[in-house]
Structures are given as C-alpha cells and as structure tokens.
Design a protein around this motif. Structure first.
Motif, PDB file in Angstrom:
ATOM      1  N   ASP A 337       9.789  -6.467  -0.853  1.00  0.00           N
ATOM      2  CA  ASP A 337       9.472  -6.008   0.507  1.00  0.00           C
ATOM      3  C   ASP A 337       9.698  -4.518   0.677  1.00  0.00           C
ATOM      4  O   ASP A 337       9.157  -3.914   1.601  1.00  0.00           O
ATOM      5  N   SER A 338      10.512  -3.911  -0.176  1.00  0.00           N
ATOM      6  CA  SER A 338      10.800  -2.478  -0.074  1.00  0.00           C
ATOM      7  C   SER A 338       9.971  -1.706  -1.075  1.00  0.00           C
ATOM      8  O   SER A 338       9.499  -2.262  -2.080  1.00  0.00           O
ATOM      9  N   ALA A 339       9.790  -0.407  -0.796  1.00  0.00           N
ATOM     10  CA  ALA A 339       8.989   0.439  -1.679  1.00  0.00           C
ATOM     11  C   ALA A 339       9.669   0.587  -3.031  1.00  0.00           C
ATOM     12  O   ALA A 339      10.903   0.611  -3.141  1.00  0.00           O
ATOM     13  N   ILE A 340       8.876   0.697  -4.069  1.00  0.00           N
ATOM     14  CA  ILE A 340       9.395   0.847  -5.427  1.00  0.00           C
ATOM     15  C   ILE A 340       9.905   2.264  -5.594  1.00  0.00           C
ATOM     16  O   ILE A 340       9.185   3.241  -5.336  1.00  0.00           O
ATOM     17  N   LEU A 341      11.148   2.389  -6.050  1.00  0.00           N
ATOM     18  CA  LEU A 341      11.750   3.718  -6.173  1.00  0.00           C
ATOM     19  C   LEU A 341      11.021   4.579  -7.187  1.00  0.00           C
ATOM     20  O   LEU A 341      10.964   5.804  -7.052  1.00  0.00           O
ATOM     21  N   GLU A 406       1.775  -3.195   4.427  1.00  0.00           N
ATOM     22  CA  GLU A 406       0.656  -3.636   3.595  1.00  0.00           C
ATOM     23  C   GLU A 406       0.490  -2.723   2.389  1.00  0.00           C
ATOM     24  O   GLU A 406       0.211  -3.190   1.275  1.00  0.00           O
ATOM     25  N   LYS A 407       0.679  -1.409   2.593  1.00  0.00           N
ATOM     26  CA  LYS A 407       0.575  -0.486   1.467  1.00  0.00           C
ATOM     27  C   LYS A 407       1.679  -0.735   0.454  1.00  0.00           C
ATOM     28  O   LYS A 407       1.457  -0.646  -0.760  1.00  0.00           O
ATOM     29  N   THR A 408       2.869  -1.078   0.930  1.00  0.00           N
ATOM     30  CA  THR A 408       3.976  -1.388   0.008  1.00  0.00           C
ATOM     31  C   THR A 408       3.652  -2.610  -0.846  1.00  0.00           C
ATOM     32  O   THR A 408       3.904  -2.639  -2.059  1.00  0.00           O
ATOM     33  N   LYS A 409       3.067  -3.616  -0.239  1.00  0.00           N
ATOM     34  CA  LYS A 409       2.696  -4.823  -0.988  1.00  0.00           C
ATOM     35  C   LYS A 409       1.588  -4.513  -2.004  1.00  0.00           C
ATOM     36  O   LYS A 409       1.604  -5.039  -3.121  1.00  0.00           O
TER      37      LYS A 409
END
Length: 458
Positions: A337-341, A406-409
């Motif tokens: 659910d969180s952005a990839i570092l 949605e962009k994060t997914k």
C-alpha cells in the motif's frame, strides 16, 4: 554227539562258501569297483597326503568358474549374489591305472572324502556358511586313468563388491571373487584361474555383463610359519565387469526431477494475484524431496565423492526452494500500500518503470497510465485535444488524472512483474548451467580401466 557237532560245523561252513560263490556269480565286481579297490585299498594310500610322489613338488590346481545367473546386486549394502559352477582340476600321481586291464574303463566317480582335495575359501564372502565352498554334500569328482582329477560343485554366494557411485546411474562396477588357500604356500600349492564359456549370456534387468576375466596373483604373507618367516601364497581372482542400464533411473529420477524444477521456475510467469503461486512452488519442493529420499535409499553411504546425480538433485532442490521466498517478496511488493522506497530516485524509476519493463516484455508504467486514461477519456474531455484525440496530450497531464494510491499500485505491480521476469530468467540460466555442467561431468565417464583386476585385489 561230538562227531555230530563237527559235521554240523563243516556243513555250515560249506553252505556259507557256496552262498558266497553264488553271490559273486550273481553280482560280479564291475570294472569301476575293481578300479576303486585297486586305487583306494593300497596299503600306503592316504587321503590326507598331497597327491605327489615327491614331497618337494607343488600341486598345480586349475580353477574355473562358469556364471549362469546374477541373483542380486544390493548397491546400498555393496553385496552381489551370484550363481555359478566351480570346477577344480589337478593331477593325483598316485591314482592312475591301465584302462586296458580294467575293460577299457577310463573314468570313474570318486567321493570327496576318499581322496585329497584342495582347501580354499573366498575371502570376500559375507555368508559364514559359504566359507567352505567345497563340501561332501554337493558336487562330484571325476577321476581319469592318467590321474587327472576334476571336481565340480555349484556355488551360490553373496560376496562384497565395492560400488563406485560417482557416475550413477551411468556407472561400471568390478566385482571380484578372491580364492585364498588355507595354510598352503606356493612351495606346496599353486593355483591358476581360468574361464570357461558361460552356459548362456548372463541376463539382468538392471545390469549388462561386459566381461569376465581371471587373474593369478602371488601375495607375500609374513610369519606364515615359525620356520618360514616369509611365504608366497598363490591367489586366483575371478573378476566380473558390470555396466548399469540407466534407462530406469532416467525415467524415474532424472526426467521427473528436471520437470519439477522447471515447473518451479514457471511460477514466476504467473501473475502475483493468481493466488496459486506459493502452493505450486511448495508442491514442487515436496516432489523434489521425494526424489532425494529415493536416491538416498538406493545409494550407499560413503565419505568418498558423492554421485553426480545426487549433486544435481541437491542443486535443483535448492533452486526450487529459493523460488518460495522470492515469490513471497514479489507478492508483498505487488500488494504493497505504500510507495516503494527504491523508486524515490529518478534513475531507479526510469530503470524499473521504463527500461526493464521494455526489456522483460512487461507493460511500462506509462503504458499502464495511458491504458487507464483510455478507459476514463469519455468522462474527462478537458484533457483531450481539440481535434478529439489525445496524441498531443503530455504524459504528465495524463498522470494527473490517476489518484496517488492508484499510481502507487501501478508502480508496485510493474516492479513486481519486472522482478518476476528477472528472477525467473536468472534461475533459468542457473539451471541451464547446472544441466550443462552435469552433462559434462557424465561425459567424463571413461568406464573402468582394462587392468582394473590385473594389478591386484580392488
């Protein structure tokens, strides 16, 4: 009364003599019986003495084996069980006769306990009952008029056969039968081994019989006797060369394990949301575990070189096991659910969202954004071009139409699919290298040297 007793005794004696003459007339002594009586009832004949007239002469014994069946070869216990016919020949200088004086009879049958026979045993036999390979209960002796003695006896023994399992199942084995005389050195006994043609070609479902050879060795044994500190002992050796038929193990071990490992890699092709990736990977690992147990049950435990097939199965097992944690990581990335570092850097975003997707045939991040725009374009005419198409619309304008979550997914799914393809490719290359290395190792199998049994006991 006194004279009557004398008459009675004389009559009994006369009747006894007459009966003996009648019996001899009805059952005359055969030529074979006359020969046996002539040879064995000599006053100076003894079955315990060596069959030579000069005590300084050694007895020459020829040993021959005819194999007609291999009953079993237990690789794990390294034991071979064979059925053969053993023939021993020597000359007894005391047992000869002129056949013309005995009706032309040239051959007679003698019992084992009636004459001298050599006493040998097989050193690598595992059955205590087979230590004495010659017993009066089995076998027979043929004696010819020139004093030649031929002793034949069936031989069913389980002997130790060291198994070299490095090239299993493409291996070749040498099993020896070492005959050792009991307290008889070469000054008294000399053994020579020879081979006779087998009754029929030896048959086995698992093995092919390449060759049967015979060799004669002389070993030095110190402290053989008190007055003989060093003695040479004549030891005949029969060597059986076997080659395994690998077809069964190729069908039941190598092909299934290879297919299971390939199936484990195919799990990376399945999308992360398929829901069956982990269960499929674990199933492949369990299948390879079964093959590891099968190999462990077949092969003997040894501290020497492990077989090539065992190393191959071990590495395929490791590769299949490694697919499970990598699949878990990729599923976790795809559903994060969180952005990839790793995507906070511009170069990493370009690499994972643009270049690597194109390289691995995965839809890029921009392609996914445009796909979503095409789906919502009729309701968002503000970003459409005046002529009714969106070819001139910038990617930044299209990206603004997609929510942050949605962009994060989309980013996570793109990275997960890219990692799936990369890891699957790396694992496939590693597996291909393993297969090539295994084939090269097997091609190094030159079989056993021709003199494997000539140099001595293996």
């Amino acid at each position: 009364m006194k004279y009557f007793s004398c008459y009675l005794l004389c009559a009994v004696a006369i009747i006894f003599v007459l009966n003996q003459d009648v019996a001899e007339a009805r059952y005359p002594m055969s030529n074979e019986a006359r020969i046996r009586d002539y040879l064995l009832n000599q006053g100076n004949f003894s079955a315990r003495e060596r069959p030579v007239l000069d005590s300084d002469d050694p007895v020459h014994v020829i040993m021959m084996m005819q194999f007609y069946a291999m009953l079993d070869l237990n690789e794990r216990d390294q034991v071979i069980t064979t059925a053969s016919w053993l023939t021993m020949r020597w000359t007894d200088e005391r047992l000869s006769w002129n056949a013309s004086e005995f009706g032309g009879e040239d051959i007679v049958i003698i019992f084992m306990d009636e004459i001298w026979i050599p006493n040998v045993f097989i050193t690598n036999v595992l059955d205590i009952d087979s230590l004495s390979i010659i017993s009066p209960e089995r076998g027979s002796i043929l004696l010819t008029s020139d004093g030649s003695v031929s002793l034949g006896t069936p031989l069913v023994v389980a002997t130790q056969c060291p198994i070299n399992i490095y090239y299993f199942p493409f291996d070749t084995q040498a099993c020896q039968f070492v005959f050792f005389p009991q307290n008889q050195h070469t000054e008294k006994m000399i053994y020579n081994s020879k081979l006779l043609p087998s009754f029929e070609p030896l048959q086995s479902t698992d093995w092919t019989f390449l060759n049967i050879t015979s060799h004669n060795h002389t070993f030095q044994i110190p402290d053989f006797a008190t007055n003989l500190p060093l003695a040479n002992v004549s030891v005949p050796v029969i060597c059986l060369i076997l080659e395994r038929n690998p077809a069964y193990y190729i069908r039941t071990l190598m092909v299934p394990s290879t297919l299971l490992c390939i199936m484990a890699f195919v799990t990376f092709v399945a999308p992360p949301d398929s829901g069956e990736r982990i269960s499929l990977s674990v199933s492949m690992v369990l299948g390879l575990t079964v093959f590891q147990l099968l190999v462990a049950d077949i092969l003997p435990a040894t501290n020497e070189q492990s077989p090539i097939l065992s190393a191959y199965l071990t590495f395929t097992f490791v590769l299949a096991c490694a697919t499970v944690p990598f699949s878990l990581v990729n599923i976790n990335i795809a559903y994060g659910d969180s952005a990839i570092l790793a995507l906070k850097y511009r170069w990493s975003r370009k690499l994972f969202l643009d270049y690597l997707p194109r390289l691995t045939s995965v839809p890029t991040y921009s392609d996914r954004i445009r796909t979503i725009h095409d789906e919502i374009a009729p309701t968002n005419l503000a970003v459409s071009s005046p002529n009714g198409n969106d070819e001139g619309v910038s990617f930044a304008s299209l990206e603004k139409l997609v929510s942050r979550s949605e962009k994060t997914k989309i980013e996570a799914r793109t990275v997960a699919l890219v990692m799936d393809r990369l890891i699957g490719t790396i694992f496939s290359i590693a597996f291909l290298v393993l297969v090539i290395k295994t084939i090269i190792d097997f091609t190094g199998n030159q079989g056993l040297p021709n003199d494997i049994c000539e140099s001595g006991v293996v």
